[in-house]
Design an enzyme around this catalytic site. Structure first.
Site, mmCIF file in Angstrom:
data_model
loop_
_atom_site.group_PDB
_atom_site.id
_atom_site.type_symbol
_atom_site.label_atom_id
_atom_site.label_comp_id
_atom_site.label_asym_id
_atom_site.label_seq_id
_atom_site.Cartn_x
_atom_site.Cartn_y
_atom_site.Cartn_z
ATOM 1 N N SER A 1 -35.599 15.860 -8.985
ATOM 2 C CA SER A 1 -34.292 16.502 -8.848
ATOM 3 C C SER A 1 -33.984 16.767 -7.367
ATOM 4 O O SER A 1 -33.923 15.841 -6.568
ATOM 5 C CB SER A 1 -34.263 17.786 -9.674
ATOM 6 O OG SER A 1 -32.955 18.294 -9.764
ATOM 7 N N ASP B 1 -29.138 12.345 -18.611
ATOM 8 C CA ASP B 1 -29.071 13.145 -17.390
ATOM 9 C C ASP B 1 -27.727 12.920 -16.677
ATOM 10 O O ASP B 1 -27.261 11.783 -16.574
ATOM 11 C CB ASP B 1 -30.232 12.731 -16.477
ATOM 12 C CG ASP B 1 -30.312 13.522 -15.187
ATOM 13 O OD1 ASP B 1 -29.547 14.486 -15.018
ATOM 14 O OD2 ASP B 1 -31.153 13.171 -14.339
ATOM 15 N N HIS C 1 -32.535 15.622 -18.038
ATOM 16 C CA HIS C 1 -33.000 15.759 -16.661
ATOM 17 C C HIS C 1 -34.415 16.347 -16.604
ATOM 18 O O HIS C 1 -34.708 17.366 -17.234
ATOM 19 C CB HIS C 1 -32.003 16.654 -15.916
ATOM 20 C CG HIS C 1 -32.218 16.741 -14.448
ATOM 21 N ND1 HIS C 1 -32.173 15.642 -13.616
ATOM 22 C CD2 HIS C 1 -32.467 17.806 -13.644
ATOM 23 C CE1 HIS C 1 -32.374 16.023 -12.373
ATOM 24 N NE2 HIS C 1 -32.562 17.329 -12.357
#
Length: 381
Positions: free
Chosen positions: A224, A323, A355
């Site tokens: 991320s 995601d 995600h």
């Protein structure tokens, strides 16, 4: 005499009798109050005042929301930050499940920049030669630049697994978070930590890096926001002439990286209603310093000539098809391949997952398969 007093009272009028009764009651009440205030009150220990609740009279702004970044944090007008996740910490030590040993190090006492380091258990052959060199992995945790740390349980567990299976010496960087430290603080901390690793692997004094690290096999990775950081560290190395001591980055691994900006082809429908929210949160993270189309968060805005400055020879990108960032992760891989950059690009896609699912569901079969991809990427010569 008593009989005489009774006769005198008996001869009084009703009004006089009532007045006398009232005076008697007042005198009795006065005596009671006198006893209450004069007797010692040992049972009334003074109370220690607690922390005033949000929004009390001492600071009414402490309950006024300035920015709601749920489910990560809420910033109040007073400046108080309430983090909803990513605040738990776990101690370093020996992990029973993997045998990996971890320790915490301070990189910059002035800013508080630090890291958690991981060393795999020695194999039977290595016990005779403790100088066996290990690839070095610098890891940047995710959390939208505002939550999590190198010491939270899920990252500690993940790095233990990666370290054991890939047999790397890992350094998980604990960069400072927004909004207290808006971007570019996280980038600057990450760059400082990366150069600290390069310097110590060459000549110390950090013993694990100096004695066990093979800095010619240096990898950067992150999930991320950490994937965003890993990308930007490789770009910065290319623009600034490399790392300290001429150390080169072999590869970077971006796990569901945090990229936004211009809508890539194929994501027009899914982008509806989301761009504005990402613009708001990105502005919050960097305190308005960079726009949502800045190359820091939108690599797709870079021309091919900039992509070719990527200072590594291998890039791996993982995406999850539920995601928000999936289309941009795939477009990232395409843009890098098409730029004329001379390295190798690998892409790994997981169906039916959100995600960074591999951190939230570490025991799932899909997480095991993605971990195998990560291990294979780091282990390949």
């Amino acid at each position: 005499m008593v009989v005489k007093m009774k006769r005198q009272i008996g001869s009084l009028s009703l009004l006089a009798k009532l007045g006398l009764l009232l005076i008697t009651l007042l005198l009795l009440l006065a005596a009671i109050l006198l006893l209450v205030f004069l007797l010692p009150r040992h049972h009334r220990a003074p109370r220690t005042p607690g922390s005033p609740p949000p929004g009390n009279g001492s600071n009414p702004d402490d309950s006024v929301v300035a920015f709601d970044f749920s489910p990560f944090l809420i910033l109040y007008k007073s400046g108080r930050v309430h983090r909803m996740d990513g605040t738990d910490r776990v101690r370093a030590g020996v992990d029973e499940a993997t045998g990996v040993t971890s320790k915490d190090v301070v990189i910059d006492r002035g800013t508080g920049l630090g890291a958690r380091m991981y060393l795999p258990p020695a194999t039977a052959g290595e016990k005779k030669d403790l100088g066996a060199a290990l690839p070095v992995l610098v890891f940047y945790h995710g959390g939208a630049f505002v939550i999590e740390s190198a010491f939270t349980p899920k990252y500690h567990d993940y790095l233990n697994k990666v370290t054991a299976k890939a047999r790397v010496l890992a350094v998980s960087v604990d960069y400072r978070l927004a909004p207290e430290h808006p971007l570019p603080t996280a980038y600057d901390d990450s760059w400082q930590a990366l150069n600290w690793v390069a310097r110590n692997a060459r000549s110390g004094p950090e013993p694990w890096l100096r004695d066990r690290g093979n800095i010619t096999r240096l990898f950067l990775a992150g999930d991320s926001a950490g994937g965003n950081i890993a990308h930007n560290m490789a770009m910065r190395a290319g623009k600034e002439g490399g790392l300290e001591g001429g150390v080169a980055i072999m590869g970077i691994l971006l796990l569901d990286p945090y990229f936004w900006g211009k809508t890539p082809v194929g994501a027009e429908t899914t982008d509806q209603g989301r761009r504005r929210r990402y613009e708001e949160t990105w502005s919050f993270i960097c305190n308005g310093k960079y726009g949502i189309d800045d190359p820091l968060v939108d690599p797709l805005s870079m021309p091919a000539s900039e992509w070719r400055k990527m200072a590594c020879s291998r890039v791996g990108v993982t995406v999850s098809d539920l995601d928000d960032f999936m289309e941009r992760g795939k477009a990232y891989a395409v843009a890098l391949r098409d730029s004329g950059w001379g390295g190798e690009v690998e892409q790994y896609e997981t169906a039916g997952e959100n995600h960074v699912y591999f951190l939230d569901k570490p025991s799932s079969p899909k997480s095991a398969k993605e971990l195998a991809f990560v291990v294979g990427y780091l282990s390949r010569e």
